[in-house]
Design a protein around this motif. Structure first.
Motif, PDB file in Angstrom:
ATOM      1  N   TYR A   1     -36.495  14.018 -28.137  1.00 46.41           N
ATOM      2  CA  TYR A   1     -35.565  14.177 -27.036  1.00 46.41           C
ATOM      3  C   TYR A   1     -34.417  15.035 -27.532  1.00 46.41           C
ATOM      4  O   TYR A   1     -34.059  14.978 -28.714  1.00 46.41           O
ATOM      5  N   THR A   2     -33.820  15.789 -26.633  1.00 42.28           N
ATOM      6  CA  THR A   2     -32.690  16.606 -27.039  1.00 42.28           C
ATOM      7  C   THR A   2     -31.576  16.441 -26.021  1.00 42.28           C
ATOM      8  O   THR A   2     -31.826  16.387 -24.817  1.00 42.28           O
ATOM      9  N   ALA A   3     -30.358  16.340 -26.559  1.00 44.51           N
ATOM     10  CA  ALA A   3     -29.187  16.327 -25.684  1.00 44.51           C
ATOM     11  C   ALA A   3     -28.362  17.547 -26.013  1.00 44.51           C
ATOM     12  O   ALA A   3     -28.068  17.809 -27.183  1.00 44.51           O
ATOM     13  N   PHE A   4     -27.991  18.309 -25.003  1.00 46.79           N
ATOM     14  CA  PHE A   4     -27.132  19.466 -25.219  1.00 46.79           C
ATOM     15  C   PHE A   4     -25.727  19.097 -24.781  1.00 46.79           C
ATOM     16  O   PHE A   4     -25.495  18.658 -23.658  1.00 46.79           O
ATOM     17  N   MET A   5     -24.788  19.266 -25.690  1.00 48.42           N
ATOM     18  CA  MET A   5     -23.407  18.890 -25.381  1.00 48.42           C
ATOM     19  C   MET A   5     -22.535  20.135 -25.398  1.00 48.42           C
ATOM     20  O   MET A   5     -22.777  21.081 -26.149  1.00 48.42           O
TER      21      MET A   5
ATOM     22  N   ILE B   1     -30.171  12.825 -34.685  1.00 53.43           N
ATOM     23  CA  ILE B   1     -29.838  13.911 -35.598  1.00 53.43           C
ATOM     24  C   ILE B   1     -28.961  14.927 -34.901  1.00 53.43           C
ATOM     25  O   ILE B   1     -29.220  15.306 -33.753  1.00 53.43           O
ATOM     26  N   VAL B   2     -27.885  15.314 -35.592  1.00 50.31           N
ATOM     27  CA  VAL B   2     -27.050  16.406 -35.091  1.00 50.31           C
ATOM     28  C   VAL B   2     -27.507  17.657 -35.803  1.00 50.31           C
ATOM     29  O   VAL B   2     -27.704  17.642 -37.016  1.00 50.31           O
ATOM     30  N   THR B   3     -27.732  18.719 -35.054  1.00 53.74           N
ATOM     31  CA  THR B   3     -28.088  19.954 -35.734  1.00 53.74           C
ATOM     32  C   THR B   3     -27.485  21.132 -34.993  1.00 53.74           C
ATOM     33  O   THR B   3     -27.285  21.101 -33.783  1.00 53.74           O
TER      34      THR B   3
ATOM     35  N   THR C   1     -33.962  11.716 -31.600  1.00 54.99           N
ATOM     36  CA  THR C   1     -33.103  12.289 -30.575  1.00 54.99           C
ATOM     37  C   THR C   1     -32.204  13.308 -31.243  1.00 54.99           C
ATOM     38  O   THR C   1     -31.498  12.974 -32.205  1.00 54.99           O
ATOM     39  N   ALA C   2     -32.248  14.551 -30.755  1.00 52.08           N
ATOM     40  CA  ALA C   2     -31.419  15.576 -31.367  1.00 52.08           C
ATOM     41  C   ALA C   2     -30.211  15.845 -30.494  1.00 52.08           C
ATOM     42  O   ALA C   2     -30.295  15.799 -29.263  1.00 52.08           O
ATOM     43  N   LEU C   3     -29.065  16.091 -31.150  1.00 57.59           N
ATOM     44  CA  LEU C   3     -27.857  16.478 -30.429  1.00 57.59           C
ATOM     45  C   LEU C   3     -27.562  17.925 -30.809  1.00 57.59           C
ATOM     46  O   LEU C   3     -27.408  18.231 -31.989  1.00 57.59           O
TER      47      LEU C   3
ATOM     48  N   ASN D   1     -33.043  15.793 -22.095  1.00 59.40           N
ATOM     49  CA  ASN D   1     -34.425  15.802 -21.631  1.00 59.40           C
ATOM     50  C   ASN D   1     -35.356  15.679 -22.819  1.00 59.40           C
ATOM     51  O   ASN D   1     -34.923  15.691 -23.969  1.00 59.40           O
ATOM     52  N   GLU D   2     -36.630  15.557 -22.527  1.00 54.09           N
ATOM     53  CA  GLU D   2     -37.600  15.633 -23.610  1.00 54.09           C
ATOM     54  C   GLU D   2     -37.521  17.040 -24.195  1.00 54.09           C
ATOM     55  O   GLU D   2     -37.354  18.012 -23.464  1.00 54.09           O
ATOM     56  N   THR D   3     -37.650  17.096 -25.495  1.00 46.91           N
ATOM     57  CA  THR D   3     -37.420  18.365 -26.168  1.00 46.91           C
ATOM     58  C   THR D   3     -38.320  19.468 -25.622  1.00 46.91           C
ATOM     59  O   THR D   3     -37.877  20.587 -25.378  1.00 46.91           O
ATOM     60  N   GLN D   4     -39.582  19.145 -25.444  1.00 48.98           N
ATOM     61  CA  GLN D   4     -40.521  20.136 -24.937  1.00 48.98           C
ATOM     62  C   GLN D   4     -40.016  20.761 -23.645  1.00 48.98           C
ATOM     63  O   GLN D   4     -39.887  21.969 -23.518  1.00 48.98           O
ATOM     64  N   LYS D   5     -39.631  19.865 -22.708  1.00 50.04           N
ATOM     65  CA  LYS D   5     -39.185  20.356 -21.402  1.00 50.04           C
ATOM     66  C   LYS D   5     -37.892  21.143 -21.543  1.00 50.04           C
ATOM     67  O   LYS D   5     -37.722  22.203 -20.945  1.00 50.04           O
ATOM     68  N   MET D   6     -36.989  20.605 -22.333  1.00 46.06           N
ATOM     69  CA  MET D   6     -35.678  21.248 -22.473  1.00 46.06           C
ATOM     70  C   MET D   6     -35.803  22.674 -22.979  1.00 46.06           C
ATOM     71  O   MET D   6     -35.175  23.592 -22.476  1.00 46.06           O
ATOM     72  N   PHE D   7     -36.632  22.865 -23.984  1.00 40.00           N
ATOM     73  CA  PHE D   7     -36.702  24.205 -24.565  1.00 40.00           C
ATOM     74  C   PHE D   7     -37.583  25.154 -23.749  1.00 40.00           C
ATOM     75  O   PHE D   7     -37.411  26.350 -23.806  1.00 40.00           O
ATOM     76  N   VAL D   8     -38.514  24.574 -22.997  1.00 43.42           N
ATOM     77  CA  VAL D   8     -39.368  25.442 -22.190  1.00 43.42           C
ATOM     78  C   VAL D   8     -38.689  25.804 -20.881  1.00 43.42           C
ATOM     79  O   VAL D   8     -38.591  26.965 -20.500  1.00 43.42           O
TER      80      VAL D   8
END
Lengths: 282, 314, 479
Positions: free
Chosen positions: A246-250, A232-234, A62-64, A259-266
């Motif tokens: 998965y990615t969370a945007f804060m 992971i925070v990046t 999970t990325a933040l 959302n799932e990373t794929q969906k979030m970035f697309v």
């Protein structure tokens, strides 16, 4: 699990009103490792993390992400109760560790127990000024393990797990400071792995490293997620898209999108997310 | 999964540790914290001990001698019948030796501090500073012997009629002893002044000396003052140099060429003899000590405040 | 530079002028003169600063020089004091005081001639003498005394047996050696001391002995006995009422024992207090009070500690004027130094090291024990060594609690009561020095100077070690 929309309770804030977009990730409760529920965190009067609810998937990354000061590191450090070390800090809400349903933030739970289950890798490599071997063995030693063969075995496993064994097997007794920055960071990962945690937290683990060392660590994360849960925070969106599931945007302490990373970035649903991902702010 | 395999293998202690922290460990943690706290708090007990002894014994003394007489009397003759306990001669001796010491230590210490902070190359500074600090590491009894056997005879070459015991010689030696206190702390304070301030001055075409005196020195003033105050406090409390080389007769004089006794020298003189416990002479050293403690305390608190302030600024 | 730019920008085509000319191009001569003046002042100030540093250091050099001048001999020269019952008679001419050069009044020297010990085997075995070979001994000799100043040299030699009173006693220091089966003492001329305590230098010889200029070419010097043959080491002998037999053994042992007690109190307590203040203390009024209190304790004059100890340890707790009392007193005195050093050292450890330890699941005490204390140990050690050197040199508080200046026996040690020495009386180096300086006899000043050298060397060595540690530490760990 639905993401609740949080109103900005910071009345004096002149910043844009943040709407958490509705891209809900429904996750099977049996597949989560930790459930963050309505988490609030205060530094004194400053509400640094606001009403966060995120499921952390088991054995996934999970990325933040988010601009500096958005509270992503603060959030990460809630997982192993790092904030308990400093005065004037306050948690509210819950982080439920599955499958036992243990609330990591509960007053009844000792932060030490939390840290025995949740390891952390820091922004800058911070090995102890001891030998390579002792650095990795440290977690075992403080747990009272004296069996030398057992420690040696665990250290080897951890160093192999951190892809550092080949480079260091002949100089385990040398000071850890002699390693390069990237090696030091992998040593820190080995140190975190040696105690076989359930979750490993990475706080911008590559921000102090060169691209080659970064690549090695990303590969490592990829391997590790087969048996561990990783948060992971990046600050690097490419990295988030490369390593995470998965990615969370804060933003400003609030969750904007998860959302799932794929969906979030697309196809980000929230315009703020889109702006951030395309690099128009942040 | 790795965790499961670990739970299968591994020593029992490790498995237990994985469950959480034992009660024993918790108790140990608490006990250690308490022990450490007690160590920290012991300093308070020590202070209370010092103050209560001084006040208790002084109270016995002031039952015989009035405070007024003690503070304003100009004669200190404890061995007379009736004894005279006017502390002014002792205070006067203390102040004169301190003044002589400071007249050396403050100018020399300040100039050395500016030299080290502004002029000396980095490596030279790193060598000179600790070497200078050796000056304050010399045992004071050795300094006393030096004042008696070298400085005073040396001064007698220039000042005819200078007695073998005088306040000038020990005062000067004390000044040398205090130089490192003044120079090191002042240098720390000047070193803490941000480079941008100096750059501002150099940018205007100022020389190093102008920058040092007009920009760095005023900016570091609170730290430098703290250094001076520490020096004063050291000089007031210095014992062996004056006890050995300044003579032990309490005389009310402002002339540093004369012999005189300081508060500290009196205490040494009396306790070197064999005074019966509880006698007025015995109590008098505590009264004198109390005066000395109060004098230094004022400077210590003042200096502590100033040091704290300059640490906050930068 | 500025002038240069301006002139160039105004006339870009013109040939750049020589530097001296460019100055005058834009800047008035007054300013140039002012600049030179300012630069001169600057250089003068820099030189002044450097000279003052050197001046301050030269005081240290002078101090050392003075001590070595006064007491160096006492320290490095061994003394042979009377060994009971041994005084083999020797009646041989040890050397001849003879004049050399043109100046009759002053150029008298002792021509050395080895002196054989004739009947040594009577009192001293060959083994005993062999053990003394190469060492210095004191030879008692006679030189012509003042009363003979009118006599001729050969008269003195002839009248030796009839009028021995006319010779005054002198001690010669000579080296014992063996030559061809017999023992020989070769006196060294520099060490001649007449009985009055006046140095027998050339001028003394000239004034007192020289007889009728031109008449006397040489004066015989007769020795009576080798009286003192037991090596007396300054470090290994106890105080004595005779200056030349007194040593610093008890003071040295006392200093070591007192410092042991001091460190047993100050190190654990100081480190614990420092760790508590830095790692455990919460920010509240109590912590603030303890902090300011420790800063003040560091500034309390040492003699006040002595008064406290006199009131509490000696009379209230009735510990007596013992090593324990002295050690506790000095322990409290150096406690603030250790605390401050500990705190300074701990502060240099970055917080991410602590976080890393906590993140591994370490408890607070584990973090402190495994990381904070070990990594700050160098700094703590430095501070402790400085505290140690302070404790060794401290005099005033020990005078107040009644340290003795004349202690002739070492603290007894027995296995049945291994801590009995804590209760014995003591003396320490600085007290011994103080005692000797305060004595009216001149002879003891030499002892005081010699002991001062030892004490000074000890403290400077400790401080240098501390500086060395500090430098090594800075090089070694870079966070």
């Amino acid at each position: 699990m639905p993401i609740t929309t949080s109103e900005s309770n910071n009345a004096e804030s002149k910043k844009p009103d943040i709407k958490v977009s509705g891209s809900l990730v429904s996750m099977d409760p049996s597949k989560t490792k930790a459930d963050v529920q309505n988490l609030n965190f205060w530094y004194g009067e400053n509400n640094a993390v606001k009403n966060l609810t995120i499921p952390v998937a088991d054995r996934k990354v999970t990325a933040l992400i988010g601009p500096s000061g958005c509270g992503k590191s603060t959030f990460l450090r809630c997982f192993n109760r790092m904030h308990d070390l400093y005065p004037n800090t306050r948690y509210e809400g819950q982080i439920i560790l599955q499958p036992h349903g243990l609330d990591l933030l509960s007053k009844a739970v000792d932060p030490l127990e939390v840290r025995m289950r949740v390891s952390m890798v820091f922004q800058k490599p911070n090995p102890f000024p001891k030998s390579i071997f002792e650095n990795v063995a440290y977690g075992l030693r403080i747990r009272g393990v004296c069996d030398k063969a057992f420690i040696a075995e665990k250290v080897e496993t951890a160093l192999k797990g951190a892809a550092l064994w080949e480079e260091t097997k002949n100089r385990l007794q040398r000071p850890a400071f002699n390693l390069s920055g990237g090696q030091q960071q992998r040593l820190c990962i080995a140190r975190a792995l040696a105690v076989e945690p359930e979750i490993v937290l990475f706080d911008e683990p590559t921000s102090a490293l060169d691209p080659i060392a970064t690549g090695k660590i990303e590969d490592l994360i990829d391997v590790l997620k087969e048996r561990l849960t990783i948060v992971i925070v990046t600050h690097n969106m490419q990295q988030a898209s490369r390593v995470s599931d998965y990615t969370a945007f804060m933003y400003l302490g609030q969750l904007v999108e998860f959302n799932e990373t794929q969906k979030m970035f697309v196809s980000p649903t929230n315009p703020l997310t889109e702006q951030y991902i395309t690099g128009s702010f942040g | 999964m790795a965790i499961e395999s670990a739970e299968k293998a591994g020593p029992k202690r490790y498995q237990r540790a994985r469950q959480g922290i034992s009660t024993r460990q918790r108790v140990t943690e608490g006990a250690i914290e308490w022990a450490l706290f007690l160590a920290g708090a012991s300093s308070i007990a020590i202070t209370v001990g010092v103050l209560s002894v001084l006040i208790y014994e002084s109270a016995g003394f002031f039952a015989h001698v009035s405070v007024w007489e003690f503070l304003t009397g100009t004669q200190w003759f404890p061995q007379f019948d009736p004894p005279k306990f006017g502390i002014l001669p002792l205070i006067c001796g203390t102040l004169v030796t301190t003044a002589v010491a400071l007249s050396v230590a403050i100018p020399v210490g300040t100039i050395i501090a500016i030299y080290l902070s502004e002029y000396a190359p980095h490596r030279l500074r790193n060598i000179l500073k600790p070497v200078l600090e050796l000056l304050s590491a010399v045992p004071t009894v050795v300094y006393g012997f030096f004042a008696l056997s070298f400085v005073t005879p040396f001064l007698q070459l220039f000042i005819p009629g200078l007695p073998g015991f005088n306040m000038l010689g020990p005062g000067l030696v004390m000044g040398v002893m205090i130089i490192p206190y003044v120079s090191s702390l002042s240098e720390d304070a000047m070193h803490a002044v941000p480079m941008t301030m100096r750059e501002g001055s150099y940018g205007m075409g100022a020389t190093k000396m102008q920058t040092a005196w007009r920009v760095v020195f005023p900016s570091a003033l609170s730290g430098i003052t703290a250094a001076y105050i520490l020096g004063i406090s050291r000089a007031l409390g210095e014992t062996m140099i004056v006890a050995l080389a300044a003579g032990l007769e309490p005389t009310l004089t402002m002339d540093p060429r004369q012999p005189a006794a300081t508060i500290t020298a009196y205490i040494v003189q009396v306790s070197g003899g064999d005074l019966p416990h509880g006698s007025i002479g015995y109590q008098s050293i505590f009264a004198a000590g109390l005066v000395l403690l109060l004098m230094t305390l004022v400077f210590n608190v003042w200096g502590y405040r100033l040091r704290k302030r300059y640490r906050e600024i930068y | 530079m500025v002038a240069d730019n301006q002139s160039n920008s105004k006339n870009p085509d013109s040939v750049p002028a020589a530097p001296s000319a460019t100055y005058s191009a834009g800047i008035s001569p007054e300013i140039i003169a002012g600049l030179h003046r300012r630069k001169r002042w600057d250089r003068a100030f820099s030189t002044c600063g450097f000279l003052l540093v050197m001046g301050a250091l030269s005081v240290l050099a002078m101090l050392f020089g003075q001590l070595v001048y006064e007491g160096g001999g006492r320290l490095f020269r061994g003394h042979f004091v009377n060994d009971e019952g041994f005084s083999p008679k020797i009646n041989e001419i040890a050397g001849i005081l003879q004049h050399s050069g043109d100046d009759f009044a002053s150029n008298w020297e002792l021509a050395q001639r080895p002196l054989t010990i004739a009947n040594a085997s009577e009192r001293l075995t060959a083994e005993e003498l062999t053990s003394l070979i190469g060492k210095k001994v004191i030879v008692d000799g006679d030189v012509p005394s003042t009363g003979l100043s009118e006599m001729e040299s050969n008269t003195i030699a002839a009248s030796d047996e009839e009028s021995p009173k006319k010779y005054s006693k002198v001690s010669l220091h000579g080296t014992l050696s063996q030559s061809g089966g017999s023992w020989v003492v070769t006196p060294s001329p520099l060490a001649i001391l007449p009985a009055e305590g006046q140095p027998l230098d050339k001028s003394w010889v000239g004034n007192q002995v020289a007889v009728g200029f031109g008449l006397a070419k040489s004066l015989p010097l007769k020795t009576k006995s080798i009286e003192k043959l037991s090596f007396q080491n300054f470090f290994a002998s106890k105080p004595s009422s005779k200056a030349e037999e007194a040593g610093i053994l008890t003071a040295l042992v006392g200093s070591v024992l007192v410092v042991v007690v001091t460190m047993c109190l100050a190190i654990p307590l100081g480190i614990a207090a420092g760790v508590w203040l830095e790692e455990y203390a919460k920010k509240n009024w109590l912590t603030a009070l303890i902090e300011i209190n420790i800063a003040n304790l560091a500034g309390v004059p040492s003699i006040v500690w002595g008064l406290m100890a006199l009131g509490i340890f000696v009379y209230f707790l009735d510990l007596g004027r013992s090593i324990l009392t002295a050690g506790l007193t000095l322990g409290l005195l150096v406690l603030p130094i250790v605390i401050m050093a500990t705190r300074e050292a701990i502060r240099t450890i970055p917080s991410h090291i602590r976080e890393a330890s906590y993140a591994c699941g370490a408890t607070k005490w584990q973090t402190v024990r495994h990381h904070v204390i070990p990594y700050s140990m160098g700094g703590i050690l430095t501070g402790t060594i400085i505290g140690l050197s302070r404790a060794i040199g401290e005099t005033a508080p020990l005078i107040t609690i009644g340290a003795l200046t004349f202690v002739t026996s070492l603290p007894a040690f027995s296995w049945s009561n291994p801590f009995a020495w804590l209760n014995s009386g003591f003396t320490v180096m600085p007290i011994q020095i103080f005692g000797w300086v305060s004595r009216p006899q001149e002879d003891f000043r030499e002892n005081a100077a010699a002991a001062s050298i030892v004490l000074l060397a000890l403290t400077l060595a400790l401080n240098t070690t501390a500086i060395y540690f500090r430098n090594q530490l800075r090089k070694k760990i870079k966070w």
